[in-house]
Design a protein around this motif. Structure first.
Motif: not given
Length: 59
Positions: A10-12, A17-20, A24-25
């Motif tokens: 789950p943390p990975l 998702a955060f890094v993605f 993207k931003l």
């Protein structure tokens, strides 16, 4: 071993998702900045007097 892997997944996933999202931003901001720069260059080119329209200097 399964407990460790299941605890880390789950943390990975959240970290991935955060890094993605950040990547993207940053890419979309870069594209927007590049488009704004192209627009600014086109605006300058259209407002600058053309060298071909000016008569050559007299000697």
């Amino acid at each position: 071993m399964f407990e460790i892997v299941s605890a880390l997944v789950p943390p990975l996933v959240v970290g991935g998702a955060f890094v993605f999202g950040v990547v993207k931003l940053m890419r979309s901001e870069g594209r927007a900045r590049a488009a704004e720069g192209r627009e600014r260059v086109q605006k300058r080119a259209s407002s600058a007097p053309s060298a071909a329209a000016d008569p050559p200097p007299e000697r």
